[in-house]
Scaffold this active site. Sequence first.
Site, PDB file in Angstrom:
ATOM      1  N   LYS A   1       0.838  -1.218   0.000  1.00 26.71           N
ATOM      2  CA  LYS A   1       0.000   0.000   0.000  1.00 26.71           C
ATOM      3  C   LYS A   1       0.866   1.258   0.000  1.00 26.71           C
ATOM      4  O   LYS A   1       0.627   2.186  -0.779  1.00 26.71           O
ATOM      5  CB  LYS A   1      -0.900  -0.011   1.251  1.00 26.71           C
ATOM      6  CG  LYS A   1      -1.502   1.332   1.604  1.00 26.71           C
ATOM      7  CD  LYS A   1      -2.348   1.269   2.850  1.00 26.71           C
ATOM      8  CE  LYS A   1      -1.627   1.447   4.164  1.00 26.71           C
ATOM      9  NZ  LYS A   1      -1.298   2.824   4.537  1.00 26.71           N
ATOM     10  N   ASN A   2       1.872   1.286   0.879  1.00 26.90           N
ATOM     11  CA  ASN A   2       2.635   2.525   1.040  1.00 26.90           C
ATOM     12  C   ASN A   2       3.607   2.792  -0.100  1.00 26.90           C
ATOM     13  O   ASN A   2       4.206   3.862  -0.168  1.00 26.90           O
ATOM     14  CB  ASN A   2       3.353   2.542   2.392  1.00 26.90           C
ATOM     15  CG  ASN A   2       2.353   2.713   3.534  1.00 26.90           C
ATOM     16  OD1 ASN A   2       1.185   3.035   3.294  1.00 26.90           O
ATOM     17  ND2 ASN A   2       2.798   2.483   4.755  1.00 26.90           N
TER      18      ASN A   2
ATOM     19  N   ARG B   1      -4.034  10.847   4.913  1.00 28.14           N
ATOM     20  CA  ARG B   1      -2.933  11.820   4.928  1.00 28.14           C
ATOM     21  C   ARG B   1      -2.000  11.673   3.737  1.00 28.14           C
ATOM     22  O   ARG B   1      -1.386  12.634   3.297  1.00 28.14           O
ATOM     23  CB  ARG B   1      -2.104  11.631   6.194  1.00 28.14           C
ATOM     24  CG  ARG B   1      -2.844  11.869   7.459  1.00 28.14           C
ATOM     25  CD  ARG B   1      -1.907  11.633   8.608  1.00 28.14           C
ATOM     26  NE  ARG B   1      -0.724  12.433   8.430  1.00 28.14           N
ATOM     27  CZ  ARG B   1      -0.580  13.667   8.883  1.00 28.14           C
ATOM     28  NH1 ARG B   1      -1.534  14.218   9.591  1.00 28.14           N
ATOM     29  NH2 ARG B   1       0.524  14.335   8.663  1.00 28.14           N
TER      30      ARG B   1
ATOM     31  N   CYS C   1      -3.607  13.219  13.778  1.00 26.50           N
ATOM     32  CA  CYS C   1      -4.324  11.970  13.534  1.00 26.50           C
ATOM     33  C   CYS C   1      -4.130  11.059  14.728  1.00 26.50           C
ATOM     34  O   CYS C   1      -3.499  11.437  15.711  1.00 26.50           O
ATOM     35  CB  CYS C   1      -3.866  11.312  12.244  1.00 26.50           C
ATOM     36  SG  CYS C   1      -2.302  10.489  12.387  1.00 26.50           S
TER      37      CYS C   1
ATOM     38  N   ARG D   1       1.850  14.644  13.558  1.00 28.34           N
ATOM     39  CA  ARG D   1       2.233  14.428  12.165  1.00 28.34           C
ATOM     40  C   ARG D   1       2.190  15.691  11.295  1.00 28.34           C
ATOM     41  O   ARG D   1       1.403  15.792  10.356  1.00 28.34           O
ATOM     42  CB  ARG D   1       1.375  13.324  11.548  1.00 28.34           C
ATOM     43  CG  ARG D   1       1.547  12.013  12.256  1.00 28.34           C
ATOM     44  CD  ARG D   1       0.762  10.913  11.628  1.00 28.34           C
ATOM     45  NE  ARG D   1       1.381  10.375  10.422  1.00 28.34           N
ATOM     46  CZ  ARG D   1       0.814   9.479   9.634  1.00 28.34           C
ATOM     47  NH1 ARG D   1      -0.379   9.026   9.913  1.00 28.34           N
ATOM     48  NH2 ARG D   1       1.438   9.033   8.572  1.00 28.34           N
ATOM     49  N   PRO D   2       3.052  16.664  11.587  1.00 27.69           N
ATOM     50  CA  PRO D   2       3.078  17.877  10.761  1.00 27.69           C
ATOM     51  C   PRO D   2       3.644  17.590   9.368  1.00 27.69           C
ATOM     52  O   PRO D   2       4.207  16.511   9.129  1.00 27.69           O
ATOM     53  CB  PRO D   2       4.019  18.807  11.524  1.00 27.69           C
ATOM     54  CG  PRO D   2       4.871  17.915  12.352  1.00 27.69           C
ATOM     55  CD  PRO D   2       4.065  16.689  12.650  1.00 27.69           C
ATOM     56  N   VAL D   3       3.503  18.570   8.460  1.00 24.93           N
ATOM     57  CA  VAL D   3       4.094  18.428   7.114  1.00 24.93           C
ATOM     58  C   VAL D   3       5.121  19.532   6.853  1.00 24.93           C
ATOM     59  O   VAL D   3       5.441  19.835   5.719  1.00 24.93           O
ATOM     60  CB  VAL D   3       3.014  18.413   5.991  1.00 24.93           C
ATOM     61  CG1 VAL D   3       2.224  17.128   6.000  1.00 24.93           C
ATOM     62  CG2 VAL D   3       2.107  19.626   6.081  1.00 24.93           C
ATOM     63  N   ASP D   4       5.636  20.130   7.954  1.00 24.32           N
ATOM     64  CA  ASP D   4       6.589  21.241   7.804  1.00 24.32           C
ATOM     65  C   ASP D   4       7.809  20.852   6.963  1.00 24.32           C
ATOM     66  O   ASP D   4       8.317  21.657   6.172  1.00 24.32           O
ATOM     67  CB  ASP D   4       7.032  21.738   9.193  1.00 24.32           C
ATOM     68  CG  ASP D   4       7.597  20.620  10.075  1.00 24.32           C
ATOM     69  OD1 ASP D   4       7.092  19.480   9.985  1.00 24.32           O
ATOM     70  OD2 ASP D   4       8.546  20.872  10.840  1.00 24.32           O
ATOM     71  N   LEU D   5       8.266  19.616   7.088  1.00 24.30           N
ATOM     72  CA  LEU D   5       9.480  19.216   6.357  1.00 24.30           C
ATOM     73  C   LEU D   5       9.203  19.066   4.858  1.00 24.30           C
ATOM     74  O   LEU D   5      10.080  19.308   4.033  1.00 24.30           O
ATOM     75  CB  LEU D   5      10.065  17.927   6.945  1.00 24.30           C
ATOM     76  CG  LEU D   5      10.379  18.001   8.457  1.00 24.30           C
ATOM     77  CD1 LEU D   5      10.884  16.659   8.973  1.00 24.30           C
ATOM     78  CD2 LEU D   5      11.411  19.093   8.732  1.00 24.30           C
TER      79      LEU D   5
ATOM     80  N   ASP E   1       5.421   0.518  11.817  1.00 24.29           N
ATOM     81  CA  ASP E   1       4.177  -0.110  11.351  1.00 24.29           C
ATOM     82  C   ASP E   1       4.056  -1.576  11.780  1.00 24.29           C
ATOM     83  O   ASP E   1       3.046  -2.218  11.491  1.00 24.29           O
ATOM     84  CB  ASP E   1       4.058  -0.004   9.819  1.00 24.29           C
ATOM     85  CG  ASP E   1       3.781   1.427   9.367  1.00 24.29           C
ATOM     86  OD1 ASP E   1       3.422   2.262  10.216  1.00 24.29           O
ATOM     87  OD2 ASP E   1       3.930   1.702   8.161  1.00 24.29           O
TER      88      ASP E   1
ATOM     89  N   ILE F   1       9.216   6.858  16.528  1.00 17.73           N
ATOM     90  CA  ILE F   1       8.803   7.591  15.317  1.00 17.73           C
ATOM     91  C   ILE F   1       7.571   8.470  15.588  1.00 17.73           C
ATOM     92  O   ILE F   1       7.553   9.642  15.234  1.00 17.73           O
ATOM     93  CB  ILE F   1       8.490   6.618  14.150  1.00 17.73           C
ATOM     94  CG1 ILE F   1       9.647   5.632  13.911  1.00 17.73           C
ATOM     95  CG2 ILE F   1       8.134   7.393  12.868  1.00 17.73           C
ATOM     96  CD1 ILE F   1      10.926   6.225  13.385  1.00 17.73           C
TER      97      ILE F   1
ATOM     98  N   ARG G   1      -8.526  -0.317   5.058  1.00 20.74           N
ATOM     99  CA  ARG G   1      -7.616   0.659   4.436  1.00 20.74           C
ATOM    100  C   ARG G   1      -6.293   0.011   4.043  1.00 20.74           C
ATOM    101  O   ARG G   1      -5.620   0.485   3.131  1.00 20.74           O
ATOM    102  CB  ARG G   1      -7.324   1.812   5.413  1.00 20.74           C
ATOM    103  CG  ARG G   1      -8.503   2.679   5.697  1.00 20.74           C
ATOM    104  CD  ARG G   1      -8.115   3.839   6.560  1.00 20.74           C
ATOM    105  NE  ARG G   1      -7.045   4.623   5.919  1.00 20.74           N
ATOM    106  CZ  ARG G   1      -6.496   5.699   6.427  1.00 20.74           C
ATOM    107  NH1 ARG G   1      -6.919   6.154   7.585  1.00 20.74           N
ATOM    108  NH2 ARG G   1      -5.546   6.338   5.784  1.00 20.74           N
TER     109      ARG G   1
END
Length: 431
Positions: A22-23, A103, A127, A132-136, A317, A339, A409
Amino acid sequence: MDSISIRGGRPLSGTIPIGGAKNAALPLMAACLLTEDPLELSNVPDLVDIATMGKLLGELGAEIERPDAEGHDAGRGNAPVLRLQARQITATEAPYDLVRRMRASVVVMGPLLARAGRARVSLPGGCAIGTRPVDLHLKALEALGAEIELKEGYIEARAPNGLTGGHVLFPKVTVGGTENALMAAVLARGETVITNAAREPEITDLAQCLAAMGAKIDGLGTDTLKVSGVDQLSGCRHRVLPDRIETGTYAAAAAITGGDLTLTGARADLIESVIGLLQRAGVEVTEQGDGLKVSRANCDLRGVDSMTEPYPGFPTDMQAQIMALMTVAKGAAMITETIFENRFMHVPELCRMGADINVHGRSAIVRGVGKLSGAPVMATDLRASVSLVLAGLAAEGETRVNRVYHLDRGYERLEEKLAACGAQIARVAEA
Ligand code: EPZ
């Protein structure tokens, strides 16, 4: 809402086919935005997240087909081939409603910027497993010349004159951030160096597909990716690599039930850290034909410590599934999550089934108990949910796992695959 009912206590025995990852499939699908030609992906799992990504790409202008592959059971509607073609980008917005649900939608940002010069993507928000920011992701795209503003809950990114190569230095390893940077860099003018890139196999799979589309990328599989931008990319055919987390999950199912499973299509080299841990716990894992054989027929499980790390370390995971396994091992196991800050949501549910677990900050001490007992349980994310399924397979009596949509999912035909190996498991539709 559906639930899954399990009557535990039976050793599993048989063969489980491992699907595509999936990933890996999600960013690979987003890569179709980088070219007007068709991109044909095979071994794509039939999952809710894949359908969600398909819906988003459709809204951006891509045509998506699932032609039936030869020899595939088309009647089940899970054809593994996906053909995607974005002749034109007709919209550049990833709306809140889709990003909130998944996400991974944010990986359309890099390709949209690279091909269309702009992207408007909803900020995902927190979540179930952390903030889980997306700043990077945003810093990486800025390093390639993108102008970014945050407005009304959306990221508005623009590169009106195209992206230019630059140096992207990730202070922390990020899988999605690396994918966005890579997909932006392949069409940027000049050279990009991505330092401290994630080395997860799904990143290498994406880079291999991009290379087959004409991208110039050096350093595959390492933490430094060097990209020479090209003017355009073409289509290609690419096979999605096997799902290492699905593999690890079913290996844990064999181990927790004291059973014997053959996982066809699985690749040992993708989960060496998990195999090492299982072997230290007393589980036999051997490569066999085109897969893996996992068994624990004649010996007790031993408690083994683990700590999650970026690849090639032990994967976050798999943390919940290994915790379920450790609840029935002899002795204690310390499990440390490095993580995500909130990925122990399965602990109270496992305790309701009789597990003995204490959480101290980022670590959990699991003291093995002789037996778990079935109970109604529910979880807040995919891997936590499947850890409860594993616990249910080993528990005495009935376990009801609620909120099955999490499992849908990320695990294709979960109950069918387990039932074929002797599990007493069924989906129960709620009125
Ligand atoms: C991917 O998420 C996977 N999802 C996750 O799998 C997996 O748990 C995770 O990588 C780690 O391996 C997909 O591939 C679709 P990250 P991603 O960016 O890319 C922090 C599953 O169950 N961070 O590597 O979102 C972040 O908060 C899912 O299949 C920032 O601080 O993960 C986390 O603590 C769940 N700023 C750490 O980095 C950023 O801009 C690693 O996250 C980005 C991330």
